[in-house]
Design an enzyme around this catalytic site. Structure first.
Site, PDB file in Angstrom:
ATOM      1  N   SER A  62       0.923  -1.329   0.062  1.00  0.00           N
ATOM      2  CA  SER A  62       0.040   0.082  -0.034  1.00  0.00           C
ATOM      3  C   SER A  62       0.930   1.300  -0.040  1.00  0.00           C
ATOM      4  O   SER A  62       2.050   1.181   0.435  1.00  0.00           O
ATOM      5  CB  SER A  62      -0.942   0.065   1.238  1.00  0.00           C
ATOM      6  OG  SER A  62      -1.654  -1.030   1.272  1.00  0.00           O
TER       7      SER A  62
HETATM    8  N1  SAM Z   1      -0.077  -5.522   4.344  1.00  0.00           N
HETATM    9  C1  SAM Z   1       0.404  -5.469   2.854  1.00  0.00           C
HETATM   10  C2  SAM Z   1       1.970  -4.677   2.845  1.00  0.00           C
HETATM   11  O1  SAM Z   1       2.333  -4.303   3.859  1.00  0.00           O
HETATM   12  O2  SAM Z   1       2.581  -5.036   1.785  1.00  0.00           O
HETATM   13  C3  SAM Z   1      -0.318  -5.039   1.836  1.00  0.00           C
HETATM   14  C4  SAM Z   1      -1.527  -5.923   1.458  1.00  0.00           C
HETATM   15  S1  SAM Z   1      -2.063  -5.841   0.023  1.00  0.00           S
HETATM   16  C5  SAM Z   1      -2.661  -4.225  -0.268  1.00  0.00           C
HETATM   17  C6  SAM Z   1      -3.650  -6.932   0.485  1.00  0.00           C
HETATM   18  C7  SAM Z   1      -3.173  -8.412   0.508  1.00  0.00           C
HETATM   19  O3  SAM Z   1      -4.269  -9.073   1.228  1.00  0.00           O
HETATM   20  C8  SAM Z   1      -2.805  -9.213  -0.665  1.00  0.00           C
HETATM   21  O4  SAM Z   1      -1.512  -9.734  -0.506  1.00  0.00           O
HETATM   22  C9  SAM Z   1      -3.760 -10.152  -0.833  1.00  0.00           C
HETATM   23  O5  SAM Z   1      -3.501 -11.514  -1.360  1.00  0.00           O
HETATM   24  C10 SAM Z   1      -4.192 -10.424   0.655  1.00  0.00           C
HETATM   25  N2  SAM Z   1      -5.419 -10.985   0.871  1.00  0.00           N
HETATM   26  C11 SAM Z   1      -6.621 -10.732   0.054  1.00  0.00           C
HETATM   27  N3  SAM Z   1      -7.742 -11.492   0.753  1.00  0.00           N
HETATM   28  C12 SAM Z   1      -7.272 -12.145   1.750  1.00  0.00           C
HETATM   29  C13 SAM Z   1      -7.657 -13.126   2.861  1.00  0.00           C
HETATM   30  N4  SAM Z   1      -8.799 -13.651   2.614  1.00  0.00           N
HETATM   31  N5  SAM Z   1      -6.863 -13.533   3.772  1.00  0.00           N
HETATM   32  C14 SAM Z   1      -5.507 -13.234   3.915  1.00  0.00           C
HETATM   33  N6  SAM Z   1      -4.998 -12.131   3.040  1.00  0.00           N
HETATM   34  C15 SAM Z   1      -5.991 -11.842   2.184  1.00  0.00           C
END
Ligand code: SAM
Length: 217
Positions: A62
């Site tokens: 993000s």
């Molecule tokens: N916090 C992260 C960072 O510091 O890089 C950014 C995360 S990115 C915006 C959102 C993440 O949520 C993605 O890697 C995606 O695969 C994950 N995601 C989506 N649905 C999910 C779920 N049900 N459980 C766990 N992770 C999930």
């Protein structure tokens, strides 16, 4: 000081000037954690642009301003137990670990390749944060209850398991919305009687939270 450190310091002061970074705790964490260690090799030069960046598999790290806003409203302190939903690159988990202590942070990721990427980044950067592979729409019962559940993927609604896995007085911080590519940042606070108070912190756009109690693929 390396050029990388210098650019990081500049970014933090820019975030502070714009009012995203407000507290000393969040500022210190941003100054400490090197974002370039959490992004793919070909994007290293972009590390301190205030923008989301691709980390593969259609996912992103993000934008620093968005992360700062979420960390500020989360009101984090040393010793609080945190569950992050969406480990991604591991960057946000490292920032949270700087504030709350690395043993108090669990982060969960659903995509195996991204899970591996995030886990290796955290390890290489020296953070002993627990990274779990699984569907975060179910929370993570193993280490519950939590003081904060911070979602970095957008939910169509707040899953019941997050509410159940939260301590009294705890908070859920999550982008929530019925539109797949536009949400509002919500903060829910659990009251003594188990009901929730809520506050909104404006519009945002996150990748979807995909899973049993989230969006379908
Ligand atoms: N916090 C992260 C960072 O510091 O890089 C950014 C995360 S990115 C915006 C959102 C993440 O949520 C993605 O890697 C995606 O695969 C994950 N995601 C989506 N649905 C999910 C779920 N049900 N459980 C766990 N992770 C999930």
């Amino acid at each position: 000081m390396s050029i990388n450190d210098e650019t990081r310091y500049k970014m933090v002061f820019y975030l502070e000037k714009l009012g995203y970074v407000k507290s000393e705790t969040v500022k210190k964490a941003f100054l400490k954690v090197d974002r370039s260690k959490f992004i793919p090799e070909n994007l290293k030069e972009e590390a301190y642009r205030d923008s989301p960046l691709s980390i593969g598999c259609g996912q992103t790290i993000s934008a620093p301003s968005m992360i700062a806003l979420m960390l500020e409203v989360s009101d984090l302190k040393l010793g609080l137990k945190i569950l992050e939903i969406g480990a991604g690159s591991g960057y946000n988990a490292a920032l949270i670990a700087e504030i709350c202590g690395e043993k108090n942070v669990v982060t969960i990721e659903r995509i195996p390749e991204v899970y591996q990427f995030g886990m290796e980044n955290l390890k290489r950067a020296g953070y002993k944060v627990k990274v779990a592979l699984g569907d975060g729409t179910k929370g993570y019962q193993e280490d519950a209850p939590y003081d904060r559940i911070i979602a970095t993927a957008a939910a169509p609604q707040v899953p019941q398991s997050w509410k159940d896995q939260l301590k009294e007085g705890g908070m859920i911080i999550a982008p929530v919305g019925r539109e797949r590519y536009y949400q509002e940042l919500l903060v829910l606070k659990k009251k003594k009687d188990g009901t929730f108070g809520s506050n909104k912190y404006g519009g945002c756009v996150f990748v979807p939270l995909v899973g049993e109690d989230g969006w379908k693929e």
